[in-house]
Scaffold this motif. Structure first.
Motif, short mmCIF file in Angstrom:
data_model
loop_
_atom_site.label_atom_id
_atom_site.label_comp_id
_atom_site.label_asym_id
_atom_site.label_seq_id
_atom_site.Cartn_x
_atom_site.Cartn_y
_atom_site.Cartn_z
N THR A 246 0.67 -1.02 -0.17
CA THR A 246 0.07 0.04 -0.05
C THR A 246 0.95 1.16 -0.11
O THR A 246 0.20 2.10 -0.49
N ILE A 247 2.31 1.03 1.13
CA ILE A 247 3.13 2.48 1.07
C ILE A 247 3.91 2.85 -0.56
O ILE A 247 3.70 3.82 -1.35
N LEU A 248 4.22 1.63 -1.08
CA LEU A 248 4.60 1.67 -2.66
C LEU A 248 3.85 2.62 -3.75
O LEU A 248 4.11 3.49 -4.10
N LEU B 4 -4.71 13.63 -0.47
CA LEU B 4 -6.37 13.64 -0.77
C LEU B 4 -5.83 11.86 -2.05
O LEU B 4 -6.36 10.87 -1.73
N THR B 5 -5.03 12.23 -2.22
CA THR B 5 -4.19 11.08 -3.26
C THR B 5 -3.98 9.41 -2.69
O THR B 5 -4.68 8.41 -2.89
N VAL B 6 -3.57 9.84 -2.10
CA VAL B 6 -2.89 9.01 -0.46
C VAL B 6 -4.28 8.44 -0.20
O VAL B 6 -3.96 6.70 0.52
N LEU B 7 -4.95 9.01 0.19
CA LEU B 7 -6.43 8.56 1.18
C LEU B 7 -7.07 7.57 0.31
O LEU B 7 -7.84 7.20 0.84
N ALA B 8 -7.29 8.02 -0.96
CA ALA B 8 -8.47 7.22 -2.48
C ALA B 8 -7.41 5.79 -2.35
O ALA B 8 -7.97 5.13 -2.29
N GLU B 9 -6.11 6.06 -2.48
CA GLU B 9 -5.69 4.71 -2.78
C GLU B 9 -5.52 4.00 -1.63
O GLU B 9 -5.81 2.35 -1.61
N TRP B 10 -5.39 4.33 -0.23
CA TRP B 10 -5.27 3.60 1.19
C TRP B 10 -6.64 3.22 1.08
O TRP B 10 -6.69 1.88 1.71
N ASP C 222 0.19 -11.78 -1.99
CA ASP C 222 1.52 -10.79 -1.83
C ASP C 222 1.31 -9.38 -2.48
O ASP C 222 1.67 -9.03 -2.57
N LYS C 223 0.12 -9.18 -3.84
CA LYS C 223 0.18 -8.00 -4.70
C LYS C 223 -0.86 -7.41 -4.39
O LYS C 223 -1.20 -6.97 -5.19
N MET C 224 -1.41 -7.54 -2.88
CA MET C 224 -3.02 -6.99 -2.80
C MET C 224 -3.03 -5.77 -2.36
O MET C 224 -0.91 -5.74 -1.91
N THR C 225 -3.34 -4.65 -1.46
CA THR C 225 -3.11 -4.32 -0.83
C THR C 225 -3.94 -4.01 0.79
O THR C 225 -4.62 -4.56 1.07
N LEU C 226 -4.05 -2.76 1.41
CA LEU C 226 -4.83 -3.02 2.56
C LEU C 226 -6.24 -3.57 2.48
O LEU C 226 -7.04 -4.61 3.18
N GLY C 227 -6.69 -2.37 1.26
CA GLY C 227 -8.39 -2.92 1.43
C GLY C 227 -8.72 -4.45 0.62
O GLY C 227 -9.86 -4.62 1.82
N PRO C 228 -8.19 -4.86 -0.17
CA PRO C 228 -8.58 -6.44 -0.16
C PRO C 228 -8.25 -6.72 1.22
O PRO C 228 -9.38 -8.45 1.32
N VAL D 30 -8.41 -1.17 12.86
CA VAL D 30 -7.78 0.46 13.45
C VAL D 30 -5.55 0.57 12.98
O VAL D 30 -5.19 1.87 12.65
N LEU D 31 -5.35 -0.90 12.51
CA LEU D 31 -4.04 -0.92 12.50
C LEU D 31 -3.59 -0.15 10.70
O LEU D 31 -2.62 0.29 10.15
N ALA D 32 -4.57 0.03 10.26
CA ALA D 32 -4.94 0.33 8.79
C ALA D 32 -5.19 1.88 8.95
O ALA D 32 -4.37 2.70 7.74
N ALA D 33 -5.91 2.11 10.19
CA ALA D 33 -6.14 3.62 9.85
C ALA D 33 -5.19 4.40 10.64
O ALA D 33 -5.40 6.05 10.01
N LEU D 34 -4.08 3.81 10.89
CA LEU D 34 -3.41 5.03 12.33
C LEU D 34 -2.00 5.44 11.23
O LEU D 34 -1.96 6.75 11.26
N PRO D 35 -1.41 4.76 10.65
CA PRO D 35 -0.74 5.79 9.37
C PRO D 35 -1.48 6.91 8.85
O PRO D 35 -0.59 8.20 8.34
#
Length: 270
Positions: free
Chosen positions: A70-72, A196-202, A216-222, A243-248
């Motif tokens: 997700t960060i990358l 806004l872009t990071v939030l949309a991707e997150w 292994d190629k997924m992000t946090l949402g799925p 909570v872990l996903a929202a903290l960053p």
């Protein structure tokens, strides 16, 4: 006057509670056991607090892999979006290419179009260039943002024309003007667009599921969606992952909130 201030503070307090309460409830549920989440009537205070849900998240999901992906992907999308939107906004606001007003109207019209209707053509394009099941496929179709073009257009319009003309007389290219003169002036707008872009991707969910198949190629949402069971859901585990996903995102916003609020105010948006 005092009554007016009191009413404003009261409304602000009500809205603050409405915004913060769901997160506090999520945090409280994350610190409960599975049995405590099923109690009737529900008890909002975990007694005693436990991190069993957090441990289960790391045992059931490759959470650090999902977080790293997700960060990358967020970095790639931010860089691509800022560059593409900056070039478009510069052409419309500074160069004023022929038909710029019509082009701007067409760009603004895209804001009213649901993004989901582009999923099928985007998948066909990504599939044709053999980028499915890659991290690049997660952000490549999203680097153009109509709202981002409009946001930066509002900032670039405020750049003094005298500076641009003086730079052109000195022989500066448009790229040099953009990076050395326009970007520093529109810094708060760039930061706002990045947030806004990071939030949309997150919080992206549908597109990663469509274009990628490997966890292994997924992000946090799925990844978080996998924690929801077919018949039952362990809410303490799901809320711990939330909570872990929202903290960053919370940390990023706390550090950059002044820039974000200032950019929205300067752009004239509500």
């Amino acid at each position: 006057m005092k009554e007016k201030k009191f009413a404003i503070y009261l409304l602000a307090g009500i809205f603050t509670i409405a915004v913060v309460a769901p997160f506090l409830w999520m945090l409280s549920t994350a610190l409960m056991t599975t049995a405590q989440t099923l109690e009737q009537p529900p008890n909002p205070i975990p007694s005693p607090p436990t991190l069993d849900g957090t441990k289960e998240v790391f045992s059931r999901l490759p959470f650090l892999t999902l977080l790293g992906n997700t960060i990358l992907v967020s970095i790639g999308r931010v860089v691509g979006t800022v560059l593409i939107c900056s070039f478009a906004a510069y052409a419309l606001a500074i160069i004023k290419v022929p038909g710029s007003r019509l082009i701007l109207l067409l760009v603004l019209s895209l804001i009213m179009v649901p993004g989901d209707i582009f999923i099928i053509p985007a998948f066909e394009i990504i599939s044709s260039i053999k980028l499915t099941n890659t991290l690049v496929a997660l952000f490549l179709p999203s680097i153009f943002d109509a709202f981002g073009v409009f946001l930066l257009y509002q900032f670039f319009r405020g750049v003094p024309r005298e500076l641009i003309e003086a730079a052109r007389v000195d022989g500066a290219s448009h790229l040099r003007i953009l990076f050395t003169m326009v970007f520093p002036i529109a810094r708060s707008g760039l930061i706002s667009l990045s947030i806004l872009t990071v939030l949309a991707e997150w919080k992206e969910l549908l597109w990663p599921i469509v274009v990628n198949r490997s966890i292994d190629k997924m992000t946090l949402g799925p990844g978080l969606a996998l924690l929801r069971g077919t018949y039952t859901t362990e809410w303490n585990v799901l809320m711990s992952a939330g909570v872990l996903a929202a903290l960053p995102m919370i940390i990023i916003f706390l550090f950059l909130q002044k820039k974000f609020i200032a950019s929205i105010a300067r752009s004239g948006l509500k």
